[in-house]
Structure formats: structure tokens, C-alpha cells
Design a protein around this motif. Structure first.
Motif, PDB file in Angstrom:
ATOM      1  N   UNK A 150       5.516 -11.262  29.604  1.00  0.00           N
ATOM      2  CA  UNK A 150       4.884 -10.264  28.727  1.00  0.00           C
ATOM      3  C   UNK A 150       4.446 -10.900  27.420  1.00  0.00           C
ATOM      4  N   UNK A 151       5.238 -11.845  26.919  1.00  0.00           N
ATOM      5  CA  UNK A 151       4.873 -12.471  25.652  1.00  0.00           C
ATOM      6  C   UNK A 151       3.643 -13.368  25.820  1.00  0.00           C
ATOM      7  N   UNK A 152       3.411 -13.787  27.075  1.00  0.00           N
ATOM      8  CA  UNK A 152       2.181 -14.538  27.365  1.00  0.00           C
ATOM      9  C   UNK A 152       0.964 -13.657  27.151  1.00  0.00           C
ATOM     10  N   UNK A 153       1.088 -12.385  27.533  1.00  0.00           N
ATOM     11  CA  UNK A 153      -0.011 -11.448  27.262  1.00  0.00           C
ATOM     12  C   UNK A 153      -0.237 -11.319  25.757  1.00  0.00           C
ATOM     13  N   UNK A 154       0.856 -11.145  25.006  1.00  0.00           N
ATOM     14  CA  UNK A 154       0.733 -10.977  23.550  1.00  0.00           C
ATOM     15  C   UNK A 154       0.093 -12.227  22.928  1.00  0.00           C
TER      16      UNK A 154
END
Ligand SMILES: C=C(C[SeH])C(=O)N1CCC[C@H]1C(=O)O
Ligand SMILES: [Zn+2]
Length: 598
Positions: free
Chosen positions: A352-356
Motif C-alpha cells: 500500500x505504501x508503494x501506491x502512496x
């Protein structure tokens, strides 16, 4: 004359993009409120905002279409106009758009609220897919408990949404036609920008299928040894409820009792996370630190203030499925997930932090370009980081894995652990949208949705249902993305291209040279490499302003998606599995299922 028209077009584009930033912000805020607190009021408000925004987009679209942008010289201005010329579901008359939005919201709510009773205590009937049912599939090795739980969940979250799904298909296809597509399938495929995308996807599957069949045969053997040949046959498909995951999409939870060399140290970090008092926040901070080590962005203060990283204990209904949100104002970015302290969520948090990180890298682009180069790119960013984090070397740096030998057997165990996550996932992801392409095109009719779904599950994945199925069932909707209208080919593509990205980043980090034998690609850790981080950041800053081959070329030098990265990474495992399956005389592939589902 044309130059004046183009100058006017450029001015218009700036105001249009300003307006689009506001409408997308409003839409995201209303959707966030609904998905983080499912109430009739919030659902009604989300619907109202969606209809207002659709109206504003439609008005803007009428003006956009008055510009002769096809004749513009500036390719960038043309690309922006071309993207704005796709009106989307706002092309529907308001009443049909309302039916589409309501059908999706109903399916989302059904999925989020679905509960089942516990196998052992039938009076306890508040089990949801997160965390209770997920936990049962991690811990239980009782075939009857797994079968009961699988059947109850597929009834509560699958069959319950069949009517809404049919409405969704009909309304969505109407919207597709109003956008100039034959069906939603062609619309979804247009996100991959190339006319032969479907053929490319099929070619990727042909490249990786032999490796999948070897893993499938090996796993089926060990499940047969564990559960007995009355439960798991020698040559048939594998029953779906025995694979450690309610959707049989990744088989990580089988690692502990099927790994090739069992006497090597355990590699699952869940116990270490718990023993070291990791909290959800500490998992998030750890993930952030990896991105910062690459000279990429840390999370802004607003992210920590507004994200929801644990399920609120106030009894509300919410969409727990992990998600990352861009509020399109250049400042507000959030994750919403119901974190539990497990290796699975350690990985999901990086995902998810890759999306951010992608949102942060492209936040100063025009709004219309704030998207992945193609949807697969967005799903690959976090996973690429996890490919480094999941190495024994990195886990030891983190103190999450005890010291151990770095010999062939340990490397095979490591590759196996990655293979039952990554390779096993490919046929699942591929078939999920092959199913929906067929549904949207009408080649799969609603009279036999479930039959066709399981035919794909059997032929591509070599998996069969734990019990007979009928058209009273609708098993596809028991998977979040089907109930939430989230396209899935993005994950299939991600699990292929993330290895192309990983290989290039490892070379930039000096951790690996393609084709060398001294070091394995599967042991590469790019942690602390600013060379790798800067190259990754450059690709992410492109957003969707360039075609995905341009973006891929920026990082890898390649302009094609291909499985060469995957096959190079897993080569040692493939060799070992072929030898092992030959040694044990395992049947490769599967004979037709004897379970009645059509
Ligand atoms: C973590 C997310 C949110 Se984008 C997810 O849905 N994933 C990540 C892996 C594949 C897919 C799934 O859970 O089915
Ligand atoms: Zn994702």
C-alpha cells in the motif's frame, strides 16, 4: 489559425485540470467517508456527490469536445485532451448512472458486512473475512473446518451479490458503449494502450505455465501426504479450501509444512513481529524507512493524521480490504487497512505504501496524468520493495530472522516461499479477468456464470471447489475485487513486471548482474541504494504522462512486458522442482475434476 486554437486549448486545459482536481477531491472524500463507515447516510451522500460530479464532468466534456485537438502539434497537449475525451460512466443518463453506483455500493456493503458462524461454536456468528476467516485459513489444518468456512463465506458474500452483479454488468456495458467500446472488456483493456494486449497477456501465461505446473504438482503431493489420498488425489485438481487462503490465490500459509528442506530455520516473520512488540504503527514506520533509505519520499504529516491503520473498535461497518488513496489536492494521501501483526500485513503495508509513493512522486503533474503508466505499474511499486525486504539477508538486518546458512538448500527454501506466493498467484489473477471479459462480452451468459468461473479455475489454476456448485451460487463475488468493481489484470501484470523492475534495480544497486551465477537475483536487497531509488523515482514521476513502454524503458531499457525477469529469478527453483517431481514420479498437470459444478 491553428496555432491560436492550440494556444487556446493549452489555456483551457489548465482550467479544466484545476476543476478536475476539485471534483476528484470531492469524490474521494465522499467515498472515503462511506468506505470507512458504512451507513445509509454515508452511502446516500456518496451517491449524491458521484451524481453531481458526473454532471460537472459531462458539462466540461461537452466543452472539451469543441476543440480540434486531433490536429494539435504538441503531443503532450494532445495526450491530455485524448485522456479527457474519455467521459467514463458520467456518459450514462443520470438514472442509469445511479443504478450502476448503487449496484456497486450494495455489493461493497454486502461483502464488508458478510458474517458467518464459527465451525466449532455455531452460536458465534460474527466472523468476517478480516480478520477471523483469514486467520482460520492461516491456522487450521482441519479439512472439515476449512470446507465449512469456505462454503459459508461463499454463500454469505458470493451468492448474495448475484442480482446486483447482473445489474452492474448491464449498466456498465451501457456506459462502455456510450464511450465507444463494444463492452467494458475493451474499455479495461484500453488502459494498457496497445491493441494486442490480450495476446500479450496470453503469451506471458504461456511463458510461466511450465513453472506453475511444477509447483502445483509438488504442492499437491505434499497436501496428499498431509491430508491423505481420499482428500487430495494424485492426478486431479487441488481442492480450493486446502491452500491456506479463502480464494486459493497465494499459498504462503503452506510454507511451514511443505517446504523442500524442512529442517532449515523457519522463515515466517509473524512470530518475530509479535515477540518484538511490533504495532501497526511500527510496521508502517518500518516500511516508510525503506523508501527513505532509497532517497524516495517519507510519508507527509497529513498521512499519519488521516490514515486508518487499524480497525476502529466502535462496532462500525467498514471496508477493511486494504487500500491507498490519492485525494488529488497534492497534499492528502491515505491508507485504510485493518492491520493485524502478521507477515501478510507486513507485506501488504509495503504494497500500500508503494501506491502512496507513486502518488507522492507524480503529485505535481496535471491531475489527468496522476495514474500509473498502466494499472499494473501501480500494483508493482510496493511489491518491488518487498522483493528486497523478504530476503533472509534483509530480514536479518531487521532482526526479524535468526542467522542461518546461505547454502543451496536455504536458497531453494527461499525461492519456494516466494514461488508459492508469486507464481501461484498468476493463473488466479489472469482467470479473474478472463472471467469478467467473458461476462462483459456476453460470451459467458448469466445462466452459467458459476459454471464458467469454475471451468477457468480448473483449466488454468488446477483447482476445484470443495463441494458441488450450482447456479444458485455466485462464487466470483466472494472475492473483494469482483464485489468492489476493481479491475484485476493489473495484479497479473504487476507480478510479471515487478521482476523486470527488480532485476534492473538490483543491477543499479550493484547487487546483481543479469546472467551471473555467483549471486542469485532472489537474494538481492536494494536497501540504502540511492542509485536504485533515484531511477525508480524517475519512472514514478512520469505518472501516465508517457506510454507505459516509455516508462518501462526509463527504468529497465526494455519496452516490452515479458516473463524473463520471473523466469531468471526462479530458475534454480524450476530446476530443483523438475528433478524432485521426477524423483517422486509426480504427475505434472491435472486430470478433469470429478466435482459437479456445471
Ligand atoms: C493489497 C491490495 C490492495 Se490494492 C490487493 O487487493 N491485492 C494485493 C495482492 C493482490 C490483491 C488481492 O489482495 O487480491
Ligand atoms: Zn495495490
Amino acid at each position: 489559425e491553428r496555432a491560436a486554437e492550440e494556444a487556446a486549448g493549452r489555456r483551457y486545459m489548465r482550467t479544466l485540470d484545476e476543476q478536475r482536481s476539485r471534483t476528484k477531491n470531492r469524490m474521494a472524500l465522499a467515498s472515503w467517508d462511506y468506505q470507512s463507515n458504512i451507513t445509509d447516510y454515508n452511502q446516500e451522500r456518496q451517491l449524491q456527490v458521484a451524481l453531481e460530479v458526473a454532471d460537472q464532468d459531462k458539462e466540461a466534456w461537452k466543452e472539451t469536445m469543441t476543440y480540434l485537438w486531433h490536429e494539435f502539434e504538441d503531443p503532450d497537449l494532445k495526450r491530455m485532451f485524448e485522456k479527457y475525451s474519455k467521459l467514463g460512466t458520467a456518459a450514462l443518463p443520470e438514472d442509469l448512472n445511479q443504478r450502476l453506483i448503487s449496484a456497486i455500493n450494495n455489493m461493497q456493503a454486502t461483502y464488508a458486512k458478510a458474517t458467518i458462524c464459527d465451525y466449532k461454536d455455531r452460536t458465534k456468528c460474527d466472523l468476517r473475512v478480516e480478520p477471523e476467516i483469514t486467520e482460520i485459513f492461516v491456522e487450521s489444518s482441519d479439512a472439515e473446518e476449512l470446507k465449512y468456512t469456505w462454503l459459508e463465506w461463499h454463500k454469505a458474500a458470493g451468492a448474495a451479490s448475484k442480482a446486483d452483479f447482473i445489474e452492474y454488468v448491464n449498466m456498465y456495458n451501457e456506459a462502455a458503449k456510450l464511450n465507444g467500446y463494444d463492452s467494458v472488456a475493451e474499455w479495461w483493456l484500453s488502459e494498457y494502450e496497445e491493441s494486442d494486449s490480450e495476446e500479450q497477456f496470453a503469451a506471458l501465461w504461456d511463458q510461466v505455465k511450465p513453472l506453475y505446473q511444477q509447483i502445483h504438482a509438488y504442492v499437491r503431493r505434499h497436501l496428499r501426504l498431509f491430508y491423505g489420498d481420499q482428500v487430495v488425489s494424485a492426478k486431479g485438481p487441488i481442492p480450493a479450501h486446502l491452500l491456506g487462503n479463502i480464494w486459493a490465490q497465494s499459498w504462503n500459509n503452506l510454507e511451514k509444512f511443505t517446504r523442500p528442506f524442512p529442517d532449515k530455520p523457519d522463515v515466517d516473520v509473524t512470530a518475530a513481529l509479535i515477540n518484538q512488540n511490533y504495532t501497526a504503527l511500527k510496521i508502517f514506520k518500518t516500511a516508510e524507512e525503506f523508501f527513505v533509505s532509497l532517497n524516495l519520499s517519507g510519508m507527509p504529516d497529513l498521512f499519519w493524521e488521516r490514515s486508518i491503520i487499524e480497525k476502529p473498535q466502535d462496532g462500525r461497518d467498514m471496508v477493511c480490504h486494504a487500500s491507498a488513496w490519492d485525494f488529488f489536492d497534492g497534499e492528502d494521501f491515505r491508507i485504510k487497512q485493518c492491520t493485524t501483526i502478521t507477515s501478510a500485513f507486513f507485506k501488504t503495508t509495503h504494497h500500500e505504501m508503494g501506491h502512496i509513493q507513486y502518488y507522492l512522486q507524480y503529485k505535481d503533474l496535471p491531475v489527468i496524468y496522476r495514474a500509473g503508466a498502466n494499472p499494473g505499474f501501480h500494483e508493482a511499486v510496493g511489491d518491488v520493495i518487498s522483493l528486497s525486504v523478504d530476503t533472509p539477508k534483509h530480514l536479518r538486518v531487521m532482526g526479524l530472522l535468526e542467522d542461518g546458512p546461505d547454502d543451496l538448500e536455504s536458497n531453494i527454501n527461499q525461492l519456494y516461499k516466494m514461488g508459492i506466493d508469486k507464481i501461484v498467484f498468476l493463473p488466479f489473477a489472469y482467470l479473474l479477468d478472463l472471467f469478467r471479459y467473458g461476462v462483459f462480452r456476453g460470451t459467458i451468459s448469466e445462466e452459467d456464470y458459476n459454471c464458467h468461473f469454475w471451468q477457468l479455475r480448473e483449466t488454468l489454476q488446477g483447482v476445484e471447489p470443495p463441494a458441488p456448485r450450482s447456479e444458485q451460487d455466485f462464487d466470483p463475488a466472494a472475492k473483494y475485487h469482483i464485489s468492489a468493481d476493481v479491475e484485476y489484470m493489473r495484479y497479473y501484470i504487476s507480478y510479471i513486471i515487478q521482476f523486470q523492475f527488480h532485476r534492473s534495480l538490483c543491477e543499479l544497486a550493484g547487487e546483481y548482474t543479469s546472467g551471473e551465477t555467483e549471486r542469485l537475483l532472489s537474494n538481492c536487497d536494494i536497501y540504502n541504494s540511492t542509485e536504485a531509488g533515484n531511477a525508480l523515482g524517475k519512472m514514478l514521476q512520469l505518472g501516465s504522462s508517457k506510454s507505459w513502454p516509455d516508462a518501462m524503458e526509463a527504468l529497465t531499457g526494455q519496452r516490452k512486458m515479458d516473463a524473463s525477469g520471473v523466469l531468471e529469478y526462479f530458475q534454480p527453483l524450476y530446476e530443483w522442482l523438475k528433478t524432485e517431481n521426477e524423483r517422486t514420479g509426480e504427475y505434472i498437470g491435472w486430470e478433469p475434476s470429478t466435482v459437479q459444478y456445471c
